[in-house]
Enzyme design. Sequence first.
Site, PDB file in Angstrom:
ATOM      1  N   ASN A 121       0.877  -1.222  -0.011  1.00  9.53           N
ATOM      2  CA  ASN A 121      -0.139   0.048   0.215  1.00  9.53           C
ATOM      3  C   ASN A 121       0.844   1.265  -0.008  1.00  9.53           C
ATOM      4  O   ASN A 121       1.584   1.595   1.063  1.00  9.53           O
ATOM      5  CB  ASN A 121      -0.833  -0.037   1.223  1.00  9.53           C
ATOM      6  CG  ASN A 121      -1.510   1.305   1.260  1.00  9.53           C
ATOM      7  OD1 ASN A 121      -1.862   2.142   0.493  1.00  9.53           O
ATOM      8  ND2 ASN A 121      -2.216   1.420   2.459  1.00  9.53           N
ATOM      9  N   TRP A 122       1.081   1.772  -1.020  1.00 14.77           N
ATOM     10  CA  TRP A 122       1.907   2.982  -1.337  1.00 14.77           C
ATOM     11  C   TRP A 122       1.206   4.249  -0.623  1.00 14.77           C
ATOM     12  O   TRP A 122       1.980   5.372  -0.750  1.00 14.77           O
ATOM     13  CB  TRP A 122       2.414   3.148  -2.760  1.00 14.77           C
ATOM     14  CG  TRP A 122       3.113   2.359  -3.261  1.00 14.77           C
ATOM     15  CD1 TRP A 122       4.003   1.296  -2.687  1.00 14.77           C
ATOM     16  CD2 TRP A 122       3.711   2.251  -4.817  1.00 14.77           C
ATOM     17  NE1 TRP A 122       4.610   0.740  -3.585  1.00 14.77           N
ATOM     18  CE2 TRP A 122       4.723   1.161  -4.883  1.00 14.77           C
ATOM     19  CE3 TRP A 122       3.468   3.059  -5.928  1.00 14.77           C
ATOM     20  CZ2 TRP A 122       5.488   0.942  -5.946  1.00 14.77           C
ATOM     21  CZ3 TRP A 122       4.088   2.772  -7.059  1.00 14.77           C
ATOM     22  CH2 TRP A 122       5.086   1.734  -7.304  1.00 14.77           C
ATOM     23  N   LYS A 123       0.136   4.342  -0.197  1.00 11.62           N
ATOM     24  CA  LYS A 123      -0.444   5.216   0.275  1.00 11.62           C
ATOM     25  C   LYS A 123      -0.343   6.590  -0.710  1.00 11.62           C
ATOM     26  O   LYS A 123      -0.585   6.605  -1.705  1.00 11.62           O
ATOM     27  CB  LYS A 123      -0.013   5.510   1.437  1.00 11.62           C
ATOM     28  CG  LYS A 123      -0.219   4.497   2.616  1.00 11.62           C
ATOM     29  CD  LYS A 123       0.116   4.892   3.956  1.00 11.62           C
ATOM     30  CE  LYS A 123       0.200   3.510   4.740  1.00 11.62           C
ATOM     31  NZ  LYS A 123      -0.056   3.657   6.223  1.00 11.62           N
TER      32      LYS A 123
ATOM     33  N   HIS B 123      -9.744   1.042   4.709  1.00  9.84           N
ATOM     34  CA  HIS B 123      -8.351   1.021   5.307  1.00  9.84           C
ATOM     35  C   HIS B 123      -8.393   2.222   6.535  1.00  9.84           C
ATOM     36  O   HIS B 123      -9.311   3.162   6.640  1.00  9.84           O
ATOM     37  CB  HIS B 123      -7.396   1.746   4.439  1.00  9.84           C
ATOM     38  CG  HIS B 123      -6.002   1.930   4.801  1.00  9.84           C
ATOM     39  ND1 HIS B 123      -5.642   2.786   6.029  1.00  9.84           N
ATOM     40  CD2 HIS B 123      -4.972   1.039   4.722  1.00  9.84           C
ATOM     41  CE1 HIS B 123      -4.145   2.392   6.320  1.00  9.84           C
ATOM     42  NE2 HIS B 123      -4.213   1.111   5.738  1.00  9.84           N
TER      43      HIS B 123
ATOM     44  N   GLU C 191      -6.871   4.385   7.580  1.00  8.07           N
ATOM     45  CA  GLU C 191      -6.811   5.937   7.474  1.00  8.07           C
ATOM     46  C   GLU C 191      -8.187   6.475   6.708  1.00  8.07           C
ATOM     47  O   GLU C 191      -8.345   7.809   6.978  1.00  8.07           O
ATOM     48  CB  GLU C 191      -5.497   6.013   6.599  1.00  8.07           C
ATOM     49  CG  GLU C 191      -4.262   5.854   7.637  1.00  8.07           C
ATOM     50  CD  GLU C 191      -3.018   5.467   6.831  1.00  8.07           C
ATOM     51  OE1 GLU C 191      -3.025   5.675   5.573  1.00  8.07           O
ATOM     52  OE2 GLU C 191      -1.950   5.182   7.560  1.00  8.07           O
TER      53      GLU C 191
ATOM     54  N   GLU D 185      -5.793  -5.416  10.178  1.00  5.59           N
ATOM     55  CA  GLU D 185      -4.681  -4.592  10.581  1.00  5.59           C
ATOM     56  C   GLU D 185      -5.172  -3.990  11.970  1.00  5.59           C
ATOM     57  O   GLU D 185      -5.986  -2.844  12.013  1.00  5.59           O
ATOM     58  CB  GLU D 185      -4.841  -3.294   9.429  1.00  5.59           C
ATOM     59  CG  GLU D 185      -4.424  -4.045   8.267  1.00  5.59           C
ATOM     60  CD  GLU D 185      -3.596  -2.750   7.433  1.00  5.59           C
ATOM     61  OE1 GLU D 185      -2.681  -2.812   7.073  1.00  5.59           O
ATOM     62  OE2 GLU D 185      -4.215  -1.594   7.064  1.00  5.59           O
TER      63      GLU D 185
ATOM     64  N   GLY E 148       1.835   2.186  10.705  1.00  4.61           N
ATOM     65  CA  GLY E 148       2.437   3.318  10.443  1.00  4.61           C
ATOM     66  C   GLY E 148       3.442   3.893  11.225  1.00  4.61           C
ATOM     67  O   GLY E 148       3.846   3.074  12.362  1.00  4.61           O
TER      68      GLY E 148
ATOM     69  N   SER F 216       2.966  -2.608  10.461  1.00  9.98           N
ATOM     70  CA  SER F 216       4.467  -2.695  10.664  1.00  9.98           C
ATOM     71  C   SER F 216       4.977  -4.034  10.362  1.00  9.98           C
ATOM     72  O   SER F 216       5.895  -4.265  11.100  1.00  9.98           O
ATOM     73  CB  SER F 216       4.678  -2.259  12.048  1.00  9.98           C
ATOM     74  OG  SER F 216       4.090  -0.754  12.541  1.00  9.98           O
TER      75      SER F 216
ATOM     76  N   GLY G  49       2.664  -1.401   4.309  1.00  6.53           N
ATOM     77  CA  GLY G  49       2.725   0.199   3.853  1.00  6.53           C
ATOM     78  C   GLY G  49       4.168   0.470   3.717  1.00  6.53           C
ATOM     79  O   GLY G  49       4.613   0.471   2.374  1.00  6.53           O
TER      80      GLY G  49
HETATM   81  C1  PEP Z   1      -0.959   0.062   6.047  1.00  6.61           C
HETATM   82  O1  PEP Z   1      -0.952   1.322   5.612  1.00  6.61           O
HETATM   83  O2  PEP Z   1      -1.798  -0.728   5.961  1.00  6.61           O
HETATM   84  C2  PEP Z   1       0.234  -0.434   6.787  1.00  6.61           C
HETATM   85  C3  PEP Z   1       0.027  -1.758   7.272  1.00  6.61           C
HETATM   86  O3  PEP Z   1       1.333   0.510   7.031  1.00  6.61           O
HETATM   87  P1  PEP Z   1       2.678   0.147   7.717  1.00  6.61           P
HETATM   88  O4  PEP Z   1       3.229  -1.297   7.032  1.00  6.61           O
HETATM   89  O5  PEP Z   1       3.633   1.154   7.364  1.00  6.61           O
HETATM   90  O6  PEP Z   1       2.268  -0.029   9.183  1.00  6.61           O
END
Ligand code: PEP
Length: 253
Positions: free
Chosen positions: A7-9, A94, A96, A164, A170, A212, A233
């Site tokens: 997930n490049w956000k 998600h 966010e 998640e 994040g 993470s 992410g």
């Molecule tokens: C995500 O955005 O879904 C995510 C898991 O981010 P990260 O891996 O950076 O915690």
Amino acid sequence: MILLVGNWKMAPNKSTEAINLAKKISLSAKTYKKSINTVICAPYIHLPFLIKNIKTGISFGGQNTASSEDVAQTGFINSSMLKSYGATYCIVGHSEVRAHGETDEQILASTISILQKNIIPIVCVGEKERDGHGWYLSSVKEQVEKIFLGVPKNQIKKIVLAYEPVWAIGKNAAREATVAESREMIMFIRKVIADITDEKTAKNTNILYGGSVNEQNAFNFISEGGAQGLLVGRVSLDAKRFSSLMKSISLSQ
Ligand code: PEP
């Protein structure tokens, strides 16, 4: 087969950077294609360039879609648009996006609209925090039930879920989740699905872990954490680290 979703956000800023990064990821993905199915969910604006330039190794997806095709939704995109560019996956719900006020009803409607276009939804569920009484289980149960009770029965097997825990996502994560926490919750989610559908459907539902995930912990989330795949992410924006992550999880197969 492990499903690995990046997930490049809201990165990178330029389409040329996005194409270069995806080319590198595609090279690694081809190396591990026997055991890993790699998907990159990129910002919408990059998708047409990515899909045009990278034809092998990885598939592409969106990061959300509007809950209806009503055109009066400034700033949104819909599932028909994703389909017309050739996206094959789309993240929905998600944390966010939920944090911006998207409701379970809207997330269900988005999931249905994605399925109607034959795109695979990756529906994110997860509690905001853990308490000592197990209340966090109810919030995840509600999110899962909303989707599995609302989606047409003949579409249920296409749904991919991503567990998640919001507190583990994040750069501001409180901490990483343990493999035991992931395993317990994924087992719990399967039980919730089995109660709505049947054991076979629950067993066959693809459940990813996200929060993470990195090249050090990825192997354990797959081998012991109960996940059939990962939603990643930050590490998916670093081709070298993402490639090491692929290498480590390929060893679990
Ligand atoms: C995500 O955005 O879904 C995510 C898991 O981010 P990260 O891996 O950076 O915690």
